[in-house]
Write a protein that holds these residues in place. Structure first.
Motif, PDB file in Angstrom:
ATOM      1  N   LYS A  23      -6.368   1.266   4.769  1.00  0.00           N
ATOM      2  CA  LYS A  23      -7.351   1.298   3.364  1.00  0.00           C
ATOM      3  C   LYS A  23      -7.480  -0.025   2.771  1.00  0.00           C
ATOM      4  N   THR A  24      -6.265  -0.832   2.775  1.00  0.00           N
ATOM      5  CA  THR A  24      -6.111  -2.115   2.216  1.00  0.00           C
ATOM      6  C   THR A  24      -5.404  -3.205   2.936  1.00  0.00           C
ATOM      7  N   TYR A  48      -6.166  -7.153   4.235  1.00  0.00           N
ATOM      8  CA  TYR A  48      -7.129  -7.299   3.013  1.00  0.00           C
ATOM      9  C   TYR A  48      -8.714  -7.385   3.525  1.00  0.00           C
ATOM     10  N   MET A  49      -8.669  -8.555   4.437  1.00  0.00           N
ATOM     11  CA  MET A  49     -10.059  -8.888   4.870  1.00  0.00           C
ATOM     12  C   MET A  49     -10.353  -7.980   6.467  1.00  0.00           C
ATOM     13  N   GLY A  50     -11.443  -7.296   6.365  1.00  0.00           N
ATOM     14  CA  GLY A  50     -11.543  -6.915   7.651  1.00  0.00           C
ATOM     15  C   GLY A  50     -12.833  -6.260   7.876  1.00  0.00           C
ATOM     16  N   PHE A  75     -13.206   6.058   7.021  1.00  0.00           N
ATOM     17  CA  PHE A  75     -13.695   5.091   6.177  1.00  0.00           C
ATOM     18  C   PHE A  75     -13.898   3.897   7.217  1.00  0.00           C
ATOM     19  N   LYS A  76     -14.812   3.208   6.432  1.00  0.00           N
ATOM     20  CA  LYS A  76     -15.313   1.822   7.095  1.00  0.00           C
ATOM     21  C   LYS A  76     -14.719   0.587   6.322  1.00  0.00           C
ATOM     22  N   ARG A  77     -13.961  -0.081   6.986  1.00  0.00           N
ATOM     23  CA  ARG A  77     -13.487  -1.482   6.106  1.00  0.00           C
ATOM     24  C   ARG A  77     -14.597  -2.431   6.493  1.00  0.00           C
ATOM     25  N   ARG A  78     -14.987  -3.026   5.370  1.00  0.00           N
ATOM     26  CA  ARG A  78     -16.143  -3.975   5.767  1.00  0.00           C
ATOM     27  C   ARG A  78     -16.051  -5.283   4.366  1.00  0.00           C
TER      28      ARG A  78
END
Lengths: 183, 345
Positions: B173-174, B177-179, B216-219
């Protein structure tokens, strides 16, 4: 002592230290704002770096936990040009301003946004030193990302959720050009 | 998916410039997870020499039009466990073949660093019994800027591993950080690939943890590739006939919706198996699709289109098959173009 509006992750502490300003959240003389999305990302990175409680949210969800921070801190109610005029800020500037330039036909996400060149930490410090009539001091740029690397679609969603702040920043940007607030 | 009253009449490839090989490269795997069928890690399938793999790809490419691009999705077993995979992949990239991969991600970071730009998409399966959380995060961080990345967390029923799955889900989820990648919990199938195949029944507490948030989608960051490279090349669209006789297109075919609505039945339809793509199994046999639409001969043997070691007799199908199957089970088969002959639009 001049009063600088204090919001975290906007380099305000550094500015106050270099130019001997008082950091305040009420009735500031000086308002220097950063691109709202970039600020929120920096704040989220800070939270994670310090092992703060994420309450099970994803990085992206954390960005939306507190919206329109600038307007709330400044106590903006209507956001109208008239209201801003009544606030009687003495000095207004932006330390960054990310724009969505005309799409060139390149379908590359990193080319969908870019910083407006005239708003950066160097120009911020120069403008402030002129206003205060003190020597220019260089600021330490400690941003941990490149703005155009940030998710473009996410920036768009953030802009929508923080439309009051974006409207405020847009008006302040025009003020730096024209010396007046316009709708 | 459209409403139940809408009748599915056609499935079309979204981009007609791709020819897709669904290639089950090997049944060798460095993992042996409790919920996986032993055949998928027993390593009994042959490892052909590099030239054999190359020759097959070259042969398929010779059938394609100039403006057609070859897309290969590798599954297994664990495709990267094939001894020549590294060299084969390097060659495929040089040949401008677009590669998709289903992997357990266990290869070294050095491997992923070397090949981070080699894949059009990667489906990263997290198997909690056998894998290291930190390694997986590092692999994800290496890959996401360059490819369409999906992380599938296989929800192991044994509590200690289940907890590890939840921990990994929460970490992603975190972290990084960037992804930009997609993460989903995947409930396992009990007695997978046997006649008793069924959804596993989790404990009440486990099921609640699964249901709390499925995906979830990391964006938070942009990928390093352009939008075109970032899209899935082998998507499909669907055309429905509405009650009032009009036709409506569903831009993205909802395959899961088709399964759950039991609309994955195409018996009598024309299907472009072998025309839109091919299936190759772990033994090197070639078919038009994973459902083996060629059928069987009088001795009960599958009428394979050929074998990658013996390409002289291999011919690509020129005509659409008439589907004889009661149901279409495999996602890669489901997205092959198919239509009801009388009403195709």
């Amino acid at each position: 002592m001049k009063k600088l509006l204090h919001i975290s992750n906007c380099w305000h502490e550094q500015l106050a230290n270099l130019y001997d300003l008082e950091l305040v959240t009420d009735n500031p003389d000086i308002v220097i704002l950063r691109d709202p999305f970039d600020r929120a990302v920096e704040a989220t990175i800070d939270l994670l770096d310090s092992g703060g409680d994420t309450r099970g949210y994803t990085f992206e969800e954390l960005l939306f936990q507190e919206n329109n921070i600038y307007s709330k801190t400044l106590g903006i109610e209507t956001g109208s040009a008239e209201e801003l005029k009544q606030k009687m800020f003495k000095f207004v500037w932006l330390s960054s301003f990310i724009i969505w330039p005309r799409i060139t036909g390149e379908l590359h996400p990193k080319e969908q946004t870019k910083p407006l060149e005239r708003f950066n930490l160097t120009s911020t410090s120069k403008k402030l030193s002129n206003y205060l009539s003190v020597p220019y001091q260089a600021l330490n740029v400690n941003q941990r990302f490149i703005s155009s690397d940030l998710g473009t679609a996410l920036r768009g969603d953030f802009q929508l959720a923080n439309s009051i702040d974006y409207d405020l920043v847009r008006k302040l940007k025009i003020y730096t050009d024209k010396g007046r607030y316009y709708e | 998916m459209l409403s139940d009253s809408a009748e599915l009449v056609e499935i079309k490839q979204k981009y007609n410039k791709y020819f897709h090989i669904n290639w089950n490269l090997t049944n060798k795997c460095n993992f042996s997870c409790a919920y996986c069928h032993p055949y998928n890690y027993e390593g009994s399938s042959p490892a052909f020499d590099l030239e054999t793999y190359k020759n097959f790809v070259t042969k398929v490419k010779s059938y394609l039009n100039e403006d057609e691009e070859l897309v290969i999705s590798f599954t297994g077993g664990e495709p990267t466990a094939l001894p020549v995979f590294d060299d084969f992949l390097t060659w495929l990239v040089e040949e401008k073949v677009q590669v998709g991969l289903t992997t357990n991600g266990s290869k070294s970071l050095r491997f992923w660093e070397k090949h981070k730009e080699s894949f059009r998409w990667i489906s990263f399966s997290f198997h909690s019994e056998k894998t290291n959380l930190r390694h997986c995060v590092n692999v994800i961080d290496t890959l996401w800027p360059h490819t369409l990345l999906g992380v599938r967390i296989m929800m192991h029923p044994q509590q200690v591993y289940f907890d590890k799955c939840i921990e990994f889900f929460n970490i992603l989820k975190t972290e990084p950080y960037m992804g930009q990648f997609f993460v989903e919990k995947v409930p396992i199938v009990a007695d997978w690939l046997t006649e008793n195949e069924r959804p596993h029944i989790y404990t009440k507490e486990q099921q609640e943890q699964i249901d709390e948030k499925l995906s979830f989608k990391r964006r938070s960051a942009n990928p390093n590739v352009n939008y075109e490279q970032y899209t899935m090349p082998i998507d499909a669209t669907a055309i429905y006939k509405l009650k009032d006789g009009r036709y409506k297109e569903e831009t993205i075919l909802d395959t899961n919706g088709l399964y759950s609505a039991k609309q994955n039945k195409f018996k009598g339809w024309k299907c472009n198996a072998g025309i839109d793509g091919l299936f190759v199994n772990e033994l090197g046999y070639i078919s038009g699709a994973a459902c083996l639409p060629e059928g069987k001969d009088e001795y009960g043997s599958v009428r394979w289109l050929g074998h990658i070691e013996n390409l002289k007799t291999f011919r690509m199908p020129a005509y659409a098959y008439t589907c004889q199957k009661t149901e279409c089970f495999c996602n890669t088969d489901l997205i092959l173009s198919k239509f009801k002959e009388a009403v195709a639009v």
